[in-house]
Design a protein around this motif. Structure first.
Motif, mmCIF file in Angstrom:
data_model
loop_
_atom_site.group_PDB
_atom_site.id
_atom_site.type_symbol
_atom_site.label_atom_id
_atom_site.label_comp_id
_atom_site.label_asym_id
_atom_site.label_seq_id
_atom_site.Cartn_x
_atom_site.Cartn_y
_atom_site.Cartn_z
ATOM 1 N N LEU A 139 -5.290 0.770 2.541
ATOM 2 C CA LEU A 139 -4.929 1.196 1.186
ATOM 3 C C LEU A 139 -3.844 0.328 0.582
ATOM 4 N N PHE A 140 -2.868 -0.101 1.390
ATOM 5 C CA PHE A 140 -1.692 -0.744 0.806
ATOM 6 C C PHE A 140 -1.470 -2.180 1.272
ATOM 7 N N TRP A 141 -2.005 -2.561 2.428
ATOM 8 C CA TRP A 141 -1.758 -3.907 2.937
ATOM 9 C C TRP A 141 -3.018 -4.760 2.879
ATOM 10 N N GLN A 166 -11.301 -4.667 -1.986
ATOM 11 C CA GLN A 166 -11.668 -5.763 -2.894
ATOM 12 C C GLN A 166 -10.694 -5.860 -4.067
ATOM 13 N N ALA A 167 -10.117 -4.721 -4.485
ATOM 14 C CA ALA A 167 -9.225 -4.720 -5.641
ATOM 15 C C ALA A 167 -7.858 -5.317 -5.322
ATOM 16 N N GLN A 168 -7.572 -5.533 -4.019
ATOM 17 C CA GLN A 168 -6.216 -5.952 -3.653
ATOM 18 C C GLN A 168 -6.108 -7.458 -3.501
ATOM 19 N N SER A 169 -6.305 -8.206 -4.605
ATOM 20 C CA SER A 169 -6.029 -9.642 -4.512
ATOM 21 C C SER A 169 -4.524 -9.826 -4.335
ATOM 22 N N VAL A 170 -3.739 -8.901 -4.911
ATOM 23 C CA VAL A 170 -2.329 -8.749 -4.556
ATOM 24 C C VAL A 170 -2.238 -7.421 -3.817
ATOM 25 N N PRO A 171 -1.713 -7.410 -2.575
ATOM 26 C CA PRO A 171 -1.664 -6.138 -1.836
ATOM 27 C C PRO A 171 -0.935 -5.065 -2.638
ATOM 28 N N PHE A 172 -1.459 -3.840 -2.583
ATOM 29 C CA PHE A 172 -0.842 -2.748 -3.338
ATOM 30 C C PHE A 172 0.573 -2.457 -2.850
ATOM 31 N N PHE A 173 0.908 -2.947 -1.648
ATOM 32 C CA PHE A 173 2.257 -2.727 -1.144
ATOM 33 C C PHE A 173 3.291 -3.345 -2.074
ATOM 34 N N ILE A 174 2.895 -4.442 -2.753
ATOM 35 C CA ILE A 174 3.829 -5.121 -3.656
ATOM 36 C C ILE A 174 3.909 -4.387 -4.986
ATOM 37 N N ALA A 175 2.747 -3.962 -5.505
ATOM 38 C CA ALA A 175 2.753 -3.284 -6.805
ATOM 39 C C ALA A 175 3.256 -1.847 -6.687
ATOM 40 N N LEU A 176 3.042 -1.223 -5.539
ATOM 41 C CA LEU A 176 3.342 0.208 -5.400
ATOM 42 C C LEU A 176 4.167 0.498 -4.146
ATOM 43 N N PRO A 177 5.373 -0.052 -4.031
ATOM 44 C CA PRO A 177 6.134 0.181 -2.794
ATOM 45 C C PRO A 177 6.486 1.646 -2.555
ATOM 46 N N ILE A 178 6.775 2.411 -3.635
ATOM 47 C CA ILE A 178 7.190 3.800 -3.417
ATOM 48 C C ILE A 178 6.023 4.665 -2.943
ATOM 49 N N PRO A 179 4.843 4.614 -3.615
ATOM 50 C CA PRO A 179 3.711 5.357 -3.056
ATOM 51 C C PRO A 179 3.396 4.938 -1.622
ATOM 52 N N ALA A 180 3.545 3.635 -1.307
ATOM 53 C CA ALA A 180 3.263 3.186 0.050
ATOM 54 C C ALA A 180 4.208 3.847 1.047
ATOM 55 N N SER A 233 0.310 10.199 -3.507
ATOM 56 C CA SER A 233 0.594 8.776 -3.406
ATOM 57 C C SER A 233 -0.700 7.979 -3.313
ATOM 58 N N LEU A 234 -1.780 8.652 -2.893
ATOM 59 C CA LEU A 234 -3.087 8.008 -2.838
ATOM 60 C C LEU A 234 -3.641 7.749 -4.232
ATOM 61 N N LEU A 235 -3.229 8.576 -5.192
ATOM 62 C CA LEU A 235 -3.760 8.444 -6.553
ATOM 63 C C LEU A 235 -3.437 7.075 -7.133
ATOM 64 N N ALA A 236 -2.237 6.537 -6.803
ATOM 65 C CA ALA A 236 -1.813 5.282 -7.422
ATOM 66 C C ALA A 236 -2.772 4.131 -7.104
ATOM 67 N N PRO A 237 -3.091 3.860 -5.806
ATOM 68 C CA PRO A 237 -4.066 2.801 -5.548
ATOM 69 C C PRO A 237 -5.440 3.079 -6.151
ATOM 70 N N VAL A 238 -5.866 4.361 -6.131
ATOM 71 C CA VAL A 238 -7.168 4.681 -6.714
ATOM 72 C C VAL A 238 -7.171 4.366 -8.208
ATOM 73 N N MET A 239 -6.047 4.662 -8.870
ATOM 74 C CA MET A 239 -5.936 4.379 -10.292
ATOM 75 C C MET A 239 -6.075 2.885 -10.563
#
Lengths: 118, 415
Positions: free
Chosen positions: B282-284, B209-223, B191-197
């Motif tokens: 990682l996600f928030w 820095q990459a999370q101008s939109v939190p990854f929690f929104i783009a990747l709820p299942i990996p989170a 599940s860590l691979l998704a944010p790294v990708m």
């Protein structure tokens, strides 16, 4: 670059110091009145029976081996994940095929019944 | 520099001021940097230790409230208002307790295990970013990989402690901890691979820095998978296998007493805090929040606010969850979480590629489409589980029918 890892080294030493300090302090402060009865191994009130360091359940070993497949994969997938944004579609699909090979490993272990806890 | 500008970027400014001061004393830049690094490291390593004392009080309060008790509340001379200083009192008391090493134990490993437990849980803190710049030990370009490597080392301390104490409960606890931790490391890694990708970097600062939109929104299942995996990693209920007090006393800690037990307890709570921080980073979107660009020190506030929410949920699990059996826990991991994580990585890799090939460049547009992809995966998973459940029900019904026919009236009629 080197200084970054030097900092990690310094920090590990600090962490070890913080780990050891309370125990050393407790060893200095605490009473030391050892007795044979106090040092007995705890086993719910009875005297310990038989040897502890025996051969253990093979199930734990099987899970560890199944884990090894995925641990190797971690080393190979992380570089791919970093480069992912620059990759063309066919490179992405290649990694997908690699992941499917891993799935085959998981399916094999599953069908062999090694994931059943006996 | 005005007072408020100094406060706004407090840590960076203090660092610069100290550096100038040391250089002014005639030290070479090398020694000045070294002294600053050691000082910074000492302060950074003290934070989790002090935070632990607070978190022990906080956990006791939450568990007590859920169980309809008040919890530590003595407002005496030492314990402070609401029992806030209860943990300090306990920490001082535990220092004066005798350290008992059981006979037949492997003494060196037995004593080393708690030391390494605390050391490894502290070591992760070297790469955690608490603010935009400067508020971090060091920004390793392999930050999250370093965290993965170090955090799995706490498994070895459990094995060391359990095996060396020559106690059967401890032995069983150590093996259980090993099978649980290595199993749940797989979905955690996947599940860590998704944010790294999506971020294209392993550095913790880069991931934030990459999370101008939190990854929690783009990747709820990996989170969600990551959250379950970290819950298992710290051995919190419902994944409490290694210290199942109803079965194996205290697992690998059974033979430990005094401060050596305290060190294990300390390491556990530091881990608890650390995994919550990592999850938030990682996600928030970590320290990001309104006003951080202007006032960098606000980053700590936002980070702690988000982390406290995650920690509260983890502590609430402690009081509200039942303990699952070992085969259920391992099945849940190997037959549900791991396949789901694999499928999610594959689908997200292809979906994200297609979304960007389609020419959608706005961050929110990409996040929204990825969110839809996640919803589709969730629906697919639910459908599969529903079908599997139906099939299982039919099989059980058929078996019940067969047994009914075997023992049914014919026997009585014949008699």
């Amino acid at each position: 670059m080197v200084s970054e890892y030097a900092y990690i080294g310094i920090f590990l030493l600090i962490a070890l110091f913080f780990g050891a300090a309370p125990i050393v302090l407790a060893w200095l402060l605490s009473p030391k009145k050892l007795s044979a009865r106090k040092q007995q191994i705890y086993e719910s009130g009875i005297k310990t029976f038989g040897e502890t360091w025996i051969r253990f359940k093979p199930q734990f070993y099987l899970f560890a081996i199944a884990f090894l497949v995925f641990d190797v994969e971690a080393a190979l997938l992380l570089p791919w994940a970093i480069a992912y944004r620059q990759l063309p579609l066919y490179a992405v699909l290649e990694a997908v095929i690699f992941l499917l090979l891993l799935v085959a490993g998981l399916v094999y272990v599953w069908l062999k019944g090694d994931l059943e806890w006996m | 520099m005005t007072f408020w500008a100094f406060i706004a970027d407090f840590f960076v400014n203090v660092g610069a001021w100290l550096n100038d001061l040391l250089l002014g004393w005639g030290l070479t830049p090398f020694w000045a940097t070294l002294i600053l690094r050691v000082l910074g490291g000492l302060i950074l390593a003290t934070i989790p230790l002090l935070a632990t004392l607070f978190f022990i009080w906080y956990a006791r309060k939450i568990v007590a409230r859920i169980q309809d008790r008040i919890g530590p509340n003595n407002s005496g001379v030492f314990n402070g208002p609401y029992g806030l200083l209860q943990s300090f009192a306990d920490a001082i008391k535990i220092l004066t307790k005798e350290l008992i090493i059981p006979e037949g134990a492997d003494v060196v490993i037995f004593v080393l295990a708690p030391v390494l437990m605390v050391a490894m849980s502290l070591a992760v803190w070297a790469v955690l970013p608490f603010g935009p710049s400067g508020m971090q030990g060091v920004d390793l370009n392999i930050g999250i990989f370093y965290i993965l490597a170090i955090s799995s080392a706490s498994l070895f301390t459990m094995l060391m402690g359990g095996w060396s104490s020559r106690n059967k409960y401890a032995d069983v606890g150590a093996f259980r901890a090993a099978s649980l931790l290595i199993s749940y490391e797989i979905p955690q890694m996947l599940s860590l691979l998704a944010p790294v990708m999506l971020a294209g970097t392993l550095s913790m600062q880069g991931l934030i820095q990459a999370q101008s939109v939190p990854f929690f929104i783009a990747l709820p299942i990996p989170a969600l998978i990551f959250f379950l995996a970290i819950t298992a990693e710290i051995g919190r209920l419902p994944f409490e296998l290694a210290e199942a007090d109803a079965e194996i006393v205290a697992g690998y800690q059974t033979e430990y007493s005094g401060m050596m037990f305290g060190a294990f307890y300390l390491g556990e709570f530091i881990n608890n805090f650390t995994v919550a921080l990592i999850f938030v980073m990682l996600f928030w979107s970590g320290w990001r929040g309104p006003g951080v660009e202007a006032v960098p020190i606000l980053g700590i506030f936002w980070l702690m606010l988000k982390t406290m929410i995650v920690v509260t949920v983890l502590f609430a699990f402690w009081a509200a969850m039942p303990r699952m059996r070992i085969d259920h826990i391992l099945n849940f991991n190997w037959k549900f979480l791991t396949p789901l994580a694999l499928v999610t990585v594959v689908v997200i890799a292809i979906a994200d590629r297609l979304i960007r090939d389609a020419g959608i460049t706005s961050a929110w547009g990409q996040a929204g489409l990825l969110f839809l992809t996640n919803v589709l995966i969730a629906l697919g998973t639910y459908g599969l589980l529903y079908l599997a459940g139906k099939r299982q029900q039919r099989r059980l019904a058929a078996r019940r029918f067969a047994t009914l026919n075997l023992t049914s009236p014919e026997g009585e009629n014949a008699g």
